[in-house]
Design an enzyme around this catalytic site. Structure first.
Site, short mmCIF file in Angstrom:
data_model
loop_
_atom_site.label_atom_id
_atom_site.label_comp_id
_atom_site.label_asym_id
_atom_site.label_seq_id
_atom_site.Cartn_x
_atom_site.Cartn_y
_atom_site.Cartn_z
N GLU A 1 2.01 13.96 19.74
CA GLU A 1 1.90 13.03 18.62
C GLU A 1 1.87 13.73 17.27
O GLU A 1 1.29 13.22 16.30
CB GLU A 1 0.64 12.16 18.79
CG GLU A 1 0.58 11.37 20.06
CD GLU A 1 1.55 10.17 20.10
OE1 GLU A 1 2.55 10.18 19.35
OE2 GLU A 1 1.28 9.26 20.89
N HIS B 1 -6.98 10.06 16.98
CA HIS B 1 -6.30 9.00 17.73
C HIS B 1 -6.98 8.88 19.10
O HIS B 1 -7.16 9.89 19.79
CB HIS B 1 -4.82 9.34 17.92
CG HIS B 1 -4.16 8.55 19.01
ND1 HIS B 1 -4.15 7.16 19.03
CD2 HIS B 1 -3.52 8.94 20.15
CE1 HIS B 1 -3.52 6.74 20.12
NE2 HIS B 1 -3.13 7.79 20.82
N HIS C 1 -7.75 6.09 22.72
CA HIS C 1 -7.36 4.90 23.47
C HIS C 1 -8.63 4.09 23.76
O HIS C 1 -8.75 3.49 24.82
CB HIS C 1 -6.69 5.27 24.79
CG HIS C 1 -5.41 6.01 24.64
ND1 HIS C 1 -4.72 6.53 25.71
CD2 HIS C 1 -4.67 6.33 23.55
CE1 HIS C 1 -3.62 7.14 25.30
NE2 HIS C 1 -3.58 7.05 23.97
N TYR D 1 -21.00 -1.48 7.69
CA TYR D 1 -20.51 -0.14 8.04
C TYR D 1 -19.02 -0.14 8.39
O TYR D 1 -18.33 0.84 8.13
CB TYR D 1 -21.35 0.44 9.19
CG TYR D 1 -21.81 1.85 8.89
CD1 TYR D 1 -22.44 2.15 7.68
CD2 TYR D 1 -21.61 2.87 9.81
CE1 TYR D 1 -22.85 3.45 7.40
CE2 TYR D 1 -22.02 4.17 9.53
CZ TYR D 1 -22.64 4.44 8.34
OH TYR D 1 -23.04 5.73 8.06
N HIS E 1 -1.39 0.42 22.24
CA HIS E 1 -1.60 1.86 22.44
C HIS E 1 -3.03 2.27 22.06
O HIS E 1 -3.79 2.66 22.94
CB HIS E 1 -0.54 2.62 21.64
CG HIS E 1 -0.57 4.10 21.82
ND1 HIS E 1 0.43 4.93 21.40
CD2 HIS E 1 -1.51 4.92 22.36
CE1 HIS E 1 0.14 6.18 21.68
NE2 HIS E 1 -1.06 6.19 22.27
O1 LIG Z 1 -0.75 7.98 24.49
C1 LIG Z 1 -0.24 9.11 24.52
O2 LIG Z 1 0.54 9.50 25.40
C2 LIG Z 1 -0.67 10.06 23.42
O3 LIG Z 1 -0.79 9.35 22.21
C3 LIG Z 1 -2.03 10.59 23.75
O4 LIG Z 1 -3.01 9.94 23.49
C4 LIG Z 1 -2.14 11.89 24.46
O5 LIG Z 1 -0.98 12.70 24.27
P1 LIG Z 1 -1.13 14.27 24.07
O6 LIG Z 1 -1.97 14.49 22.84
O7 LIG Z 1 0.26 14.80 23.95
O8 LIG Z 1 -1.85 14.78 25.29
ZN LIG Z 2 -2.21 7.82 22.67
#
Ligand SMILES: O=C(O)[C@@H](O)C(=O)COP(=O)(O)O
Ligand SMILES: [Zn+2]
Length: 210
Positions: A73, A92, A94, A119, A160
């Site tokens: 990413e 980032h 999930h 907050y 995502h």
């Molecule tokens: O969702 C994905 O595949 C990427 O956004 C992620 O969270 C993990 O990818 P890498 O940082 O390449 O491991």
């Molecule tokens: Zn991801």
């Protein structure tokens, strides 16, 4: 902070996020701006087990110059850190509730997380755009992410997960945590007559802490 301090801080925050369930498996990635480039979590690495010495290093042109192969990413992080010169780090995740909102929300609009608590407004801000779905690692997401980041500290990638920036790594991590908790509240209160902060209260928070 020195680069070594930042490497250690990145590994410590990664472990903390992982241990508390904000990230599972090898999901998520983090970048930190340096005077001579960027640190980035390696691809396929667990945020829970980062080795400070193996964290990827990129130069100011985003070329890989040290450590393990960086996250796929890179384009995502480059878009945010380029659009927001004041940002020192990008997280980032999930994380479950923010990702759920990113599955319900309309791409191209703001995410349906109302200003319920001070907050959230202070850490995440007034706007939370939803970027249309792109395959993870797809370089063609960069213009859409750049545009979203110009007006907002954080965004949701549709179907995502969240992407959050901060002045420092600490700020970015705290904002990512606050976003997740606010997404949880928004889902818990969905369809109920929850009282939101008024526009005047939001303005007051942003002019005081924004
Ligand atoms: O969702 C994905 O595949 C990427 O956004 C992620 O969270 C993990 O990818 P890498 O940082 O390449 O491991
Ligand atoms: Zn991801």
């Amino acid at each position: 902070m020195t680069e070594q301090d930042l490497r250690e801080q990145l590994a410590a925050f990664g472990a903390s996020l992982f241990q508390r369930g904000y990230s599972v498996g090898s999901a998520g990635n983090i970048s930190v701006r340096l005077p001579d480039g960027y640190l980035m979590t390696p691809t396929n690495s667990s945020l829970g087990k980062l080795d400070p010495a193996r964290i990827s290093k990129l130069d100011t042109e985003w070329r890989h110059v040290g450590g393990d192969k960086p996250s796929k990413e890179v384009f995502l992080h480059r878009a945010v850190l380029t659009a927001r010169p004041e940002a020192g780090a990008v997280v980032h995740l999930h994380s479950t509730y923010a990702t759920a909102i990113g599955c319900l929300a309309e791409p191209g609009e703001d995410a349906p997380i109302p200003p319920l608590t001070p907050y959230f407004v202070m850490r995440v801000g007034r706007r939370l755009p939803v970027v249309p779905y792109y395959r993870p690692g797809d370089a063609s997401m960069e213009p859409a992410v750049f545009a979203a980041a110009q007006n907002s500290r954080a965004m949701l990638l549709a179907n995502h997960g969240p992407v959050v920036s901060g002045k420092t790594l600490t700020d970015a991590v705290y904002a990512a945590e606050e976003l997740e908790e606010s997404a949880k509240l928004a889902l818990m209160l969905r369809g109920q007559p929850a009282r939101e902060l008024t526009p005047a209260q939001v303005d007051d928070l942003l002019s005081t802490f924004g």
